[in-house]
Design a protein around this motif. Structure first.
Motif, PDB file in Angstrom:
ATOM      1  N   GLN A  68       0.860  -1.177   0.000  1.00 30.02           N
ATOM      2  CA  GLN A  68       0.000   0.000   0.000  1.00 30.02           C
ATOM      3  C   GLN A  68       0.900   1.231   0.000  1.00 30.02           C
ATOM      4  O   GLN A  68       2.057   1.155   0.410  1.00 30.02           O
ATOM      5  N   GLY A 401      -7.266  -9.143   3.415  1.00 33.91           N
ATOM      6  CA  GLY A 401      -8.250  -8.521   2.524  1.00 33.91           C
ATOM      7  C   GLY A 401      -8.976  -9.570   1.690  1.00 33.91           C
ATOM      8  O   GLY A 401     -10.197  -9.496   1.498  1.00 33.91           O
ATOM      9  N   LYS A 434      -3.083  -4.382  10.338  1.00 29.73           N
ATOM     10  CA  LYS A 434      -3.556  -4.000   9.005  1.00 29.73           C
ATOM     11  C   LYS A 434      -5.057  -4.257   9.027  1.00 29.73           C
ATOM     12  O   LYS A 434      -5.503  -5.328   9.462  1.00 29.73           O
ATOM     13  N   SER A 436      -8.652  -4.537   6.921  1.00 27.27           N
ATOM     14  CA  SER A 436      -9.325  -4.658   5.626  1.00 27.27           C
ATOM     15  C   SER A 436     -10.821  -4.703   5.881  1.00 27.27           C
ATOM     16  O   SER A 436     -11.311  -5.626   6.532  1.00 27.27           O
ATOM     17  N   ARG A 438     -14.802  -4.660   4.383  1.00 28.15           N
ATOM     18  CA  ARG A 438     -15.615  -4.992   3.206  1.00 28.15           C
ATOM     19  C   ARG A 438     -17.096  -4.894   3.569  1.00 28.15           C
ATOM     20  O   ARG A 438     -17.496  -5.261   4.676  1.00 28.15           O
ATOM     21  N   ALA A 473     -15.051  -1.404  -0.177  1.00 20.58           N
ATOM     22  CA  ALA A 473     -13.782  -2.042   0.243  1.00 20.58           C
ATOM     23  C   ALA A 473     -12.769  -0.968   0.566  1.00 20.58           C
ATOM     24  O   ALA A 473     -12.462  -0.125  -0.279  1.00 20.58           O
ATOM     25  N   GLY A 475      -9.227   0.143   3.412  1.00 22.37           N
ATOM     26  CA  GLY A 475      -8.217  -0.380   4.329  1.00 22.37           C
ATOM     27  C   GLY A 475      -7.428   0.722   5.003  1.00 22.37           C
ATOM     28  O   GLY A 475      -7.494   1.890   4.625  1.00 22.37           O
TER      29      GLY A 475
END
Ligand code: C5P
Ligand code: ZN
Length: 500
Positions: A68, A401, A434, A436, A438, A473, A475
């Motif tokens: 990222q 993710g 981290k 993620s 959704r 989505a 992050g």
């Protein structure tokens, strides 16, 4: 609403200015181009498209793949670049464009070719989009500038494709790779898996160039043994057969279909004739309408879908079907083998492809084990408006993710589709998670915007990490000590978005 062709005309006329900007700088710096791209299938295809286009123009380049474009990465890039390099950021950069402007010195020229919501832009109707557009063209190309939704109408690879085509019309042959990228970002979500918006125009290019064929097909994986792909289908629930591969095999054999192929393995969808496929679809329609009292038309809409195949790839290989191709690239990126994925997307069918096939087996096993671990150990936790899970020792940052996406699309009811899901994986060697996030399309349509949830929650927690993505989505990363406050804030913001 403006027609997509008119929007493309506007994008293309801006891309001509972007091309001039690019060549003007390239001529004056006499240096090479450094492409920074994202590690998922869309990022790898984006990098490959730009790489191939530059190769054709005899411009030297190198590609770096990043998890990222975080603040720390931008600082490192700024330190390592000088006025002899032209930078291209693909499949990220829009969500960090202000950061790039601040950190990169005025002498370092760069381009952003991305499809994420630009930094500080809340959603596609936010008037700020126009402001960003005016102050960042021609060095920043983003679909929201043209009223094109970057979450489902075009991917990073699609934006890179149009830039490549502006450089040279010959690059129309990269249209199929752009569709692999869009498939990786799960953008073929129109009725029966169709592409829409700008992606449908990229598909037209791929059809004109005779690269892709659209076929009517059963909605099952084309490369798994058929009894497995039916029993574990996330789309079609067959009471008594779903989850049971041996009963499903018997069901298929009873239809008079020989289920072994010439190598003695159970046939896949690809091994079947049209006639056999027809038999299976009729039998499934009859079975479901009897057991579940569902109208045949409703079953057909789930059972029969468009499948996009690449005409020049070997039938049954991982590269023939767009879905499988994007899975293979994803597995490369998420197993720290992104360069294999780029090589494959640029045309390698030898060493890189063979290595990628080998690591795909391990990757698939890891994903399968992670999903089973979540299910068997009931790892999903719930708040009032969100649900979340920790990867612990089992799910690493690289695949958190993918797992969150699979849970959202899964039909087995492990999670509640009415709440967004937040996957948290501890980063190796750092005291951060981290994240993620959704959300299912149904709640996105009701107002959930995860890009904004993440940005607002970071702000409420006084965290300065970059974060965002798309409404369904998004992050970021969060220090370990702040995780519970962060998730509480996410819960609160989702509640507000849903006006509960
Ligand atoms: O990392 P993950 O796959 O969860 O990210 C979901 C989406 O959000 C991706 O499209 C990713 O590029 C985007 N994202 C972003 N900024 C971040 C983290 C993720 O735009 N800081
Ligand atoms: Zn993307």
């Amino acid at each position: 609403m403006t027609q997509i062709n008119t929007k493309l005309d506007h994008l293309n006329s801006d891309l001509i200015k972007t091309k001039e900007f690019f060549y003007n700088h390239l001529n004056s710096i006499e240096g090479s181009v450094h492409i920074y791209t994202h590690l998922d299938a869309d990022g790898l295809t984006s990098g490959a498209i730009i790489g191939k286009a530059l190769y054709r123009e005899k411009v030297s380049f190198q590609i770096s793949i990043l998890k990222q474009l975080e603040r720390e990465e931008i600082t490192k890039i700024a330190e390592n670049s000088n006025n002899k390099t032209f930078l291209i950021f693909s499949d990220f950069g829009s969500g960090q464009y202000l950061e790039l402007q601040t950190k990169l010195s005025k002498d370092i020229p760069y381009l952003i070719l991305d499809h994420h919501l630009p930094q500080e832009v809340v959603n596609k109707t936010d008037e700020k989009v126009r402001e960003v557009y005016l102050k960042s063209t021609p060095w920043h190309i983003n679909p929201y500038f043209y009223d094109i939704d970057g979450s489902n109408e075009v991917s990073g690879a699609g934006i890179c494709y149009y830039f490549a085509k502006t450089l040279n019309n010959k690059n129309i042959d990269l249209s199929s790779i752009a569709l692999v990228g869009a498939t990786g970002d799960i953008q073929n979500q129109g009725p029966n898996n169709t592409f829409f918006g700008l992606n449908s125009l990229i598909l037209n290019d791929a059809l004109v160039a005779d690269l892709v064929e659209v076929i009517d097909d059963l909605n099952f994986s084309p490369i798994k043994p058929l009894n497995e792909s039916i029993a574990y289908s996330s789309e079609i629930n067959l009471p008594g057969l779903s989850g049971n591969t041996s009963k499903t095999l018997k069901f298929l054999q009873k239809l008079g279909i020989l289920m072994e192929n010439s190598q003695g393995n159970i046939k896949t969808l690809n091994d079947l004739t049209q006639d056999e496929k027809q038999k299976i679809s009729s039998a499934i329609i009859e079975f479901v309408s009897l057991k579940l009292d569902i109208e045949p038309a409703e079953i057909i809409s789930k059972l029969i879908v468009n499948r996009y195949v690449l005409k020049h790839e070997i039938i049954g290989s991982e590269l023939h079907d767009l879905n499988d191709f994007s899975n293979l690239l994803n597995s490369c990126g998420r197993s720290n083998n992104g360069s294999l994925g780029i090589a494959i997307a640029m045309g390698d069918r030898k060493v890189a492809y063979r290595k990628a096939q080998e690591q795909l087996i391990t990757y698939k096993r890891t994903i399968q084990e992670a999903l089973l671990w979540i299910q068997d150990n009931q790892k999903i936790q719930f708040k009032e408006n969100i649900q979340y899970f920790f990867g612990e020792e089992v799910i690493s940052e690289n695949i958190i993710g993918t797992i969150a996406s699979m849970l959202i699309f899964d039909k087995s009811g492990i999670i509640d589709k009415c709440k967004p899901i937040f996957g948290c994986a501890k980063r190796e060697g750092e005291e951060v998670y981290k994240i993620s996030a959704r959300a299912h399309e149904d709640i996105v349509n009701k107002g959930v915007n995860l890009s904004e949830v993440i940005r607002q929650a970071l702000e409420l927690c006084h965290l300065n990490a970059l974060g965002g993505g798309h409404p369904p989505a998004a992050g970021t990363k969060v220090p370990i000590g702040k995780i519970s406050e962060f998730l509480d804030n996410c819960d609160l913001i989702v509640k507000r978005q849903l006006k509960i």
